[in-house]
Write an enzyme that holds these catalytic residues in place. Structure first.
Site, short mmCIF file in Angstrom:
data_model
loop_
_atom_site.label_atom_id
_atom_site.label_comp_id
_atom_site.label_asym_id
_atom_site.label_seq_id
_atom_site.Cartn_x
_atom_site.Cartn_y
_atom_site.Cartn_z
N SER A 130 0.73 -1.33 -0.09
CA SER A 130 -0.13 0.15 0.08
C SER A 130 0.83 1.23 -0.09
O SER A 130 1.98 1.41 0.61
CB SER A 130 -0.76 0.01 1.17
N TYR A 155 -1.98 -0.52 10.12
CA TYR A 155 -2.29 -1.23 8.87
C TYR A 155 -1.09 -0.95 7.75
O TYR A 155 -0.29 -2.03 7.24
CB TYR A 155 -3.37 -0.52 8.09
N1 LIG Z 1 -8.40 -0.10 -2.33
C1 LIG Z 1 -7.46 0.58 -2.39
O1 LIG Z 1 -7.56 1.85 -2.33
C2 LIG Z 1 -6.04 -0.02 -1.67
C3 LIG Z 1 -5.10 0.98 -1.58
C4 LIG Z 1 -3.65 0.23 -1.22
C5 LIG Z 1 -3.80 -1.04 -0.81
N2 LIG Z 1 -4.92 -1.97 -0.84
C6 LIG Z 1 -4.80 -3.37 -0.61
O2 LIG Z 1 -5.40 -4.02 -1.85
C7 LIG Z 1 -5.90 -5.35 -1.30
C8 LIG Z 1 -7.31 -5.17 -1.83
O3 LIG Z 1 -8.02 -4.06 -1.29
P1 LIG Z 1 -9.52 -3.93 -1.63
O4 LIG Z 1 -9.74 -2.43 -1.73
O5 LIG Z 1 -10.19 -4.89 -2.80
O6 LIG Z 1 -10.25 -4.38 -0.13
P2 LIG Z 1 -11.49 -5.19 0.20
O7 LIG Z 1 -11.80 -5.10 1.64
O8 LIG Z 1 -12.84 -4.89 -0.84
O9 LIG Z 1 -11.12 -6.62 -0.45
C9 LIG Z 1 -10.36 -7.39 0.75
C10 LIG Z 1 -11.17 -8.71 1.02
O10 LIG Z 1 -10.35 -9.72 1.75
C11 LIG Z 1 -11.33 -10.31 2.48
N3 LIG Z 1 -10.41 -10.84 3.71
C12 LIG Z 1 -10.16 -9.96 4.66
N4 LIG Z 1 -9.28 -10.91 5.61
C13 LIG Z 1 -9.58 -12.10 5.21
C14 LIG Z 1 -9.08 -13.35 5.73
N5 LIG Z 1 -8.51 -13.34 6.91
N6 LIG Z 1 -9.18 -14.45 4.98
C15 LIG Z 1 -9.78 -14.51 3.67
N7 LIG Z 1 -10.21 -13.40 3.23
C16 LIG Z 1 -10.27 -12.12 3.86
C17 LIG Z 1 -12.54 -9.33 2.88
O11 LIG Z 1 -13.56 -10.29 2.97
C18 LIG Z 1 -12.52 -8.62 1.45
O12 LIG Z 1 -13.34 -9.31 0.49
C19 LIG Z 1 -5.94 -5.14 0.37
O13 LIG Z 1 -4.70 -5.98 0.37
C20 LIG Z 1 -5.72 -3.93 0.43
O14 LIG Z 1 -5.00 -3.56 1.56
C21 LIG Z 1 -5.86 -1.33 -1.30
#
Ligand SMILES: NC(=O)c1ccc[n+]([C@@H]2O[C@H](COP(=O)([O-])OP(=O)(O)OC[C@H]3O[C@@H](n4cnc5c(N)ncnc54)[C@H](O)[C@@H]3O)[C@@H](O)[C@H]2O)c1
Length: 337
Positions: A130, A155
């Site tokens: 991130s 985080y």
């Molecule tokens: N969206 C953003 O702006 C952003 C920015 C930087 C980093 N990220 C990273 O990208 C990745 C995806 O983000 P996103 O926006 O799709 O988030 P999101 O929360 O929509 O998706 C994450 C998914 O992982 C699942 N999850 C969480 N913990 C779990 C576990 N222990 N076992 C199984 N499933 C689990 C959740 O149910 C969720 O559906 C994440 O790692 C997030 O930290 C996202």
């Protein structure tokens, strides 16, 4: 190829799964469908993949990353070519009250993924880091060569830890790993906990939005389609030991920023939402929040050099597509209830 996508009911995981299936890959998706935000939205994302599930191109499994036995068995049974780890506890503020969720999913869970890759010769592990690892970094734009040793949220600390853990496994077991530092991702079917979603909802409902620091902060908002294209280009670009310039360990290890490379002010972002909604926002002005950073700005030279890809969606085009989706989606939901 047979690809494992973790977090496949999540925003980025779902969007990636859809595209990978279109490209002819077979995807196994896992997610624990937790209630960090509206579970109905996660289930609706999965519904879009129903047809692919019937065709055998997609299998969804409700598995928690922290379930060591289940993850171990999954890797042994399926023998994945590529693993994309997107499941995580996301969000910065939530970590104040729920620190254990971050350690469980992002550290214990990630270790289980690394172990699975180690024991089944996965060809490439791509995982979400991130932009939050940059903390209070003042140098612009943020480069993957900048020091990121001073996280300002749990985080961010877990995401930086993922990069360290991945490097260790790349070095010790020669597993090619690529970490992706995403910069504020937005778009249709996106996350209800993020500002673009909350602002759209509030504006359409005639409620005021909280505007910090007069909207003078800048963010490198990145549209979901650009993120997915970037992830797929990176998946195909497997790091080799000689690629490592960061350490003498020569591990097959890479880190990239994926951001729009064009930070926009919060003010321009709000205007884009207002224009797309056709409604002027009511504003609740607030001072800058503790721990908030004035700007995020991705240096993506490495990504362009290694994959030939540069994100290109403007905030106005991306927000317009999001708002169109939002209006349509919630109209459908409202009809249902
Ligand atoms: N969206 C953003 O702006 C952003 C920015 C930087 C980093 N990220 C990273 O990208 C990745 C995806 O983000 P996103 O926006 O799709 O988030 P999101 O929360 O929509 O998706 C994450 C998914 O992982 C699942 N999850 C969480 N913990 C779990 C576990 N222990 N076992 C199984 N499933 C689990 C959740 O149910 C969720 O559906 C994440 O790692 C997030 O930290 C996202």
């Amino acid at each position: 190829m047979k690809i494992l996508v973790t977090g496949s009911a999540g925003f980025i995981g779902f969007s990636l799964t859809k595209t990978l299936i279109k490209l002819g890959h077979t995807v196994i998706g896992i997610d624990n469908l937790n209630d960090y935000y509206d579970v109905a939205l996660k289930l609706d994302r999965l519904k879009h993949l129903d047809k692919e599930e019937q065709n055998g191109r997609f299998i969804f499994l409700n598995i928690d990353l922290t379930n060591r036995n289940k993850i171990e068995k999954l890797f042994i049974t399926e023998k994945f070519d590529i693993v994309v780890n997107l499941a995580a506890q996301a969000g910065v503020r939530y970590s104040i009250d729920n620190p254990h969720a971050y350690v469980d999913s992002n550290l214990v869970g990630f270790l289980n993924i690394l172990e699975g890759c180690r024991h089944t010769n996965v060809k490439h592990l791509v995982y979400a880091s991130s932009s939050s690892v940059y903390g209070m970094n003042t140098k612009q734009p943020f480069s993957t060569e900048d020091r990121v040793d001073f996280p300002i949220s749990l985080y961010a600390a877990t995401k930086k830890s993922n990069e360290l853990m991945a490097h260790t496994y790349s070095h010790l077991y020669n597993i090619p790993t690529t970490g992706l530092r995403f910069f504020t991702v937005y778009g249709p079917m996106g996350r209800p906990d993020m500002a673009y979603f909350k602002f759209t909802k509030a504006i359409l409902e005639g409620r005021p939005i909280d505007v910090y620091n007069n909207g003078d902060m800048k963010r490198d908002f990145t549209y979901i389609d650009d993120i997915i294209e970037g992830v797929i280009r990176v998946m195909e670009n497997i790091p080799k030991s000689k690629d490592s310039i960061v350490s003498t360990a020569k591990a097959p290890y890479k880190i990239y920023n994926i951001g729009n490379n064009q930070p926009v002010t919060l003010r321009r972002f709000i205007t884009a939402i207002e224009d797309a909604c056709g409604v002027k926002a009511k504003e609740n002005p607030l001072p800058m929040q503790a721990g908030d950073v004035p700007i995020t700005y991705a240096d993506i030279d490495d990504l362009i050099t290694d994959t030939g890809f540069k994100p290109s969606t403007s905030i106005e085009d991306g927000i317009y597509k999001f708002v169109q989706w939002y209006i349509e989606y919630y109209k459908i939901i409202n009809k249902r209830v």
